[in-house]
Design a protein around this motif. Structure first.
Motif, PDB file in Angstrom:
ATOM      1  N   LEU A 118       0.858  -1.190   0.000  1.00 39.31           N
ATOM      2  CA  LEU A 118       0.000   0.000   0.000  1.00 39.31           C
ATOM      3  C   LEU A 118       0.889   1.233   0.000  1.00 39.31           C
ATOM      4  CD1 LEU A 118      -2.775   1.442   0.378  1.00 39.31           C
ATOM      5  CD2 LEU A 118      -2.396   1.241   2.848  1.00 39.31           C
ATOM      6  N   PHE A 119       0.576   2.173  -0.901  1.00 36.32           N
ATOM      7  CA  PHE A 119       1.346   3.409  -1.016  1.00 36.32           C
ATOM      8  C   PHE A 119       0.430   4.615  -0.821  1.00 36.32           C
ATOM      9  CE2 PHE A 119       3.442   0.237  -3.562  1.00 36.32           C
ATOM     10  CZ  PHE A 119       4.795   0.452  -3.355  1.00 36.32           C
ATOM     11  N   LYS A 120       0.990   5.693  -0.304  1.00 32.72           N
ATOM     12  CA  LYS A 120       0.280   6.977  -0.279  1.00 32.72           C
ATOM     13  C   LYS A 120       0.802   7.743  -1.484  1.00 32.72           C
ATOM     14  CE  LYS A 120      -1.070  10.888   2.517  1.00 32.72           C
ATOM     15  NZ  LYS A 120      -2.477  10.853   2.288  1.00 32.72           N
ATOM     16  N   GLY A 121      -0.119   8.159  -2.350  1.00 28.07           N
ATOM     17  CA  GLY A 121       0.245   8.852  -3.581  1.00 28.07           C
ATOM     18  C   GLY A 121      -0.500   8.246  -4.749  1.00 28.07           C
ATOM     19  N   VAL A 122       0.057   8.411  -5.932  1.00 27.56           N
ATOM     20  CA  VAL A 122      -0.534   7.829  -7.141  1.00 27.56           C
ATOM     21  C   VAL A 122       0.567   7.147  -7.948  1.00 27.56           C
ATOM     22  CG1 VAL A 122      -2.503   9.398  -7.318  1.00 27.56           C
ATOM     23  CG2 VAL A 122      -0.359  10.055  -8.355  1.00 27.56           C
ATOM     24  N   PRO A 123       0.199   6.112  -8.702  1.00 24.48           N
ATOM     25  CA  PRO A 123       1.201   5.383  -9.479  1.00 24.48           C
ATOM     26  C   PRO A 123       1.967   6.298 -10.432  1.00 24.48           C
ATOM     27  CG  PRO A 123      -0.916   4.246  -9.551  1.00 24.48           C
ATOM     28  CD  PRO A 123      -1.152   5.577  -8.894  1.00 24.48           C
ATOM     29  N   GLY A 124       3.247   6.032 -10.556  1.00 23.60           N
ATOM     30  CA  GLY A 124       4.067   6.784 -11.500  1.00 23.60           C
ATOM     31  C   GLY A 124       4.629   8.077 -10.935  1.00 23.60           C
ATOM     32  N   GLU A 125       4.278   8.424  -9.715  1.00 24.20           N
ATOM     33  CA  GLU A 125       4.798   9.626  -9.071  1.00 24.20           C
ATOM     34  C   GLU A 125       5.455   9.216  -7.769  1.00 24.20           C
ATOM     35  OE1 GLU A 125       1.868  12.717  -8.734  1.00 24.20           O
ATOM     36  OE2 GLU A 125       1.179  12.430 -10.782  1.00 24.20           O
ATOM     37  N   PRO A 126       6.376  10.029  -7.260  1.00 23.28           N
ATOM     38  CA  PRO A 126       7.002   9.674  -5.979  1.00 23.28           C
ATOM     39  C   PRO A 126       5.938   9.407  -4.908  1.00 23.28           C
ATOM     40  CG  PRO A 126       8.080  11.585  -6.947  1.00 23.28           C
ATOM     41  CD  PRO A 126       6.873  11.289  -7.793  1.00 23.28           C
ATOM     42  N   SER A 127       6.051   8.282  -4.238  1.00 23.18           N
ATOM     43  CA  SER A 127       5.058   7.855  -3.256  1.00 23.18           C
ATOM     44  C   SER A 127       5.754   7.341  -2.003  1.00 23.18           C
ATOM     45  CB  SER A 127       4.184   6.743  -3.830  1.00 23.18           C
ATOM     46  OG  SER A 127       3.569   7.151  -5.026  1.00 23.18           O
ATOM     47  N   VAL A 128       4.977   7.222  -0.951  1.00 28.42           N
ATOM     48  CA  VAL A 128       5.475   6.703   0.313  1.00 28.42           C
ATOM     49  C   VAL A 128       4.823   5.352   0.554  1.00 28.42           C
ATOM     50  CG1 VAL A 128       5.522   7.092   2.813  1.00 28.42           C
ATOM     51  CG2 VAL A 128       5.733   9.031   1.236  1.00 28.42           C
ATOM     52  N   ILE A 129       5.638   4.345   0.880  1.00 29.63           N
ATOM     53  CA  ILE A 129       5.077   3.028   1.183  1.00 29.63           C
ATOM     54  C   ILE A 129       4.538   3.056   2.611  1.00 29.63           C
ATOM     55  CG2 ILE A 129       7.294   2.055   1.884  1.00 29.63           C
ATOM     56  CD1 ILE A 129       6.218  -0.625   0.618  1.00 29.63           C
ATOM     57  N   LEU A 130       3.277   2.621   2.757  1.00 30.63           N
ATOM     58  CA  LEU A 130       2.637   2.607   4.068  1.00 30.63           C
ATOM     59  C   LEU A 130       2.605   1.211   4.678  1.00 30.63           C
ATOM     60  CD1 LEU A 130      -0.398   4.974   3.400  1.00 30.63           C
ATOM     61  CD2 LEU A 130       1.772   5.543   4.492  1.00 30.63           C
ATOM     62  N   GLU A 131       2.448   0.215   3.823  1.00 36.35           N
ATOM     63  CA  GLU A 131       2.330  -1.145   4.343  1.00 36.35           C
ATOM     64  C   GLU A 131       2.764  -2.131   3.263  1.00 36.35           C
ATOM     65  OE1 GLU A 131      -1.221  -4.038   6.018  1.00 36.35           O
ATOM     66  OE2 GLU A 131      -1.440  -1.875   6.223  1.00 36.35           O
ATOM     67  N   LYS A 132       3.608  -3.051   3.669  1.00 32.92           N
ATOM     68  CA  LYS A 132       4.045  -4.127   2.780  1.00 32.92           C
ATOM     69  C   LYS A 132       3.420  -5.413   3.316  1.00 32.92           C
ATOM     70  CE  LYS A 132       8.448  -5.968   1.199  1.00 32.92           C
ATOM     71  NZ  LYS A 132       9.893  -5.751   1.331  1.00 32.92           N
ATOM     72  N   THR A 133       2.605  -6.071   2.484  1.00 35.04           N
ATOM     73  CA  THR A 133       1.913  -7.282   2.932  1.00 35.04           C
ATOM     74  C   THR A 133       2.835  -8.495   2.801  1.00 35.04           C
ATOM     75  OG1 THR A 133       1.032  -7.936   0.782  1.00 35.04           O
ATOM     76  CG2 THR A 133      -0.254  -6.320   2.050  1.00 35.04           C
ATOM     77  N   ASP A 134       2.338  -9.642   3.213  1.00 32.31           N
ATOM     78  CA  ASP A 134       3.090 -10.892   3.040  1.00 32.31           C
ATOM     79  C   ASP A 134       2.608 -11.666   1.810  1.00 32.31           C
ATOM     80  OD1 ASP A 134       0.637 -11.612   4.026  1.00 32.31           O
ATOM     81  OD2 ASP A 134       1.398 -12.827   5.682  1.00 32.31           O
ATOM     82  N   ILE A 135       1.846 -10.979   0.944  1.00 38.04           N
ATOM     83  CA  ILE A 135       1.334 -11.626  -0.280  1.00 38.04           C
ATOM     84  C   ILE A 135       2.362 -11.443  -1.396  1.00 38.04           C
ATOM     85  CG2 ILE A 135      -0.499 -11.663  -2.014  1.00 38.04           C
ATOM     86  CD1 ILE A 135      -2.371 -10.455   0.123  1.00 38.04           C
ATOM     87  N   LEU A 136       2.958 -12.548  -1.828  1.00 41.49           N
ATOM     88  CA  LEU A 136       3.920 -12.509  -2.943  1.00 41.49           C
ATOM     89  C   LEU A 136       3.178 -12.311  -4.259  1.00 41.49           C
ATOM     90  CD1 LEU A 136       6.257 -15.458  -1.915  1.00 41.49           C
ATOM     91  CD2 LEU A 136       6.971 -13.097  -2.294  1.00 41.49           C
ATOM     92  N   ILE A 137       3.706 -11.467  -5.108  1.00 39.18           N
ATOM     93  CA  ILE A 137       3.043 -11.257  -6.401  1.00 39.18           C
ATOM     94  C   ILE A 137       3.217 -12.463  -7.311  1.00 39.18           C
ATOM     95  CG2 ILE A 137       3.097  -8.747  -6.325  1.00 39.18           C
ATOM     96  CD1 ILE A 137       5.432  -8.873  -8.319  1.00 39.18           C
ATOM     97  N   ASP A 138       4.255 -13.263  -7.059  1.00 39.11           N
ATOM     98  CA  ASP A 138       4.506 -14.443  -7.891  1.00 39.11           C
ATOM     99  C   ASP A 138       3.395 -15.482  -7.783  1.00 39.11           C
ATOM    100  OD1 ASP A 138       6.854 -13.333  -8.747  1.00 39.11           O
ATOM    101  OD2 ASP A 138       8.108 -14.398  -7.292  1.00 39.11           O
TER     102      ASP A 138
END
Length: 179
Positions: free
Chosen positions: A128-148
Motif C-alpha cells: 500500500l502506497f500513499k500517492g498515485v502510481p508513477g509519481e514519488p510515493s510513500v510506502i505505508l504497508e508491505k503485505t506478506d502476499i507474494l506477487i509471484d
C-alpha cells in the motif's frame, strides 16, 4: 365575455413587447460587461495587501474531482496592489476576490490531490502506497502476499498500480487477492 378576456390579454402582451423593446434600446443606465469588468478591476486596484489580509487558495484536482482549500502566507505580498499580485501568479490561477481583508484565488490541476492511495508492488510483495502510481510515493504497508503467486492478470494490474480511496478499500482488495 371570453372575447373581451382574449382582447385584454392581447393588449397586455403587445404592451409588454413594446415596453421590452424600448428598454433594450435605451438601457444606457446599465454598464456593459466590459465596463463592469473595468469597474471591478478598478475597485481591486484601490486595495493594498496588509499583514492582516487572508489569502485563500481553492485548488481543484481534475483527475480525482477533489477540491483542496488552504491559506497562503501573506508576508511576501504585503504592500502589493492587485496588478502586482496578479503578475506574480502562475498561469491559470484566477483571482475571485481581492480586498485588503481577503483574497480568494482558484486554480485547476490536471492531477490527483495528496489524499490518495494505491496498491502496487514493492520487493515482490503487494504493498500500500500513499500517492498515485508513477509519481514519488510513500510506502505505508508491505503485505506478506507474494506477487509471484497471483494470477498473471492481477500481477499486471498491480505493477501498474490500483488507485484507491482509503485503507478500507485496500483491505477489501487484499481479501480478493488472497482468495
Amino acid at each position: 365575455m371570453s372575447k373581451r378576456i382574449y382582447f385584454v390579454f392581447f393588449i397586455i402582451f403587445f404592451l409588454g413587447i413594446l415596453l421590452g423593446s424600448i428598454l433594450t434600446k435605451h438601457n444606457n443606465f446599465l454598464p456593459k460587461s466590459s465596463e463592469l469588468s473595468n469597474i471591478v478591476k478598478h475597485t481591486f486596484e484601490d486595495e493594498i495587501i496588509t499583514e492582516k489580509t487572508k489569502i485563500v487558495c481553492f485548488t481543484y484536482y481534475k483527475k480525482c474531482g477533489h477540491t483542496r482549500v488552504f491559506e497562503i502566507p501573506v508576508q511576501k505580498y504585503v504592500g502589493q496592489k492587485f496588478t502586482d499580485f496578479e503578475k506574480g501568479l502562475e498561469s491559470g490561477v484566477k483571482i475571485e476576490k481581492f480586498s485588503s481583508d481577503e483574497i480568494i484565488i482558484k486554480k485547476e490541476e490536471d492531477s490527483y490531490c495528496d489524499d490518495h492511495y494505491y496498491i502496487g508492488t514493492k520487493d515482490g510483495f503487494v504493498s500500500l502506497f500513499k500517492g498515485v502510481p508513477g509519481e514519488p510515493s510513500v510506502i505505508l504497508e508491505k503485505t506478506d502476499i507474494l506477487i509471484d503467486v497471483l494470477k498473471e492478470e492481477d500481477r499486471n494490474i498491480l505493477e501498474r498500480g490500483i488507485v484507491i480511496k482509503d485503507k478500507e478499500e485496500f483491505y477489501k482488495i487484499l481479501e480478493g487477492l488472497s482468495n
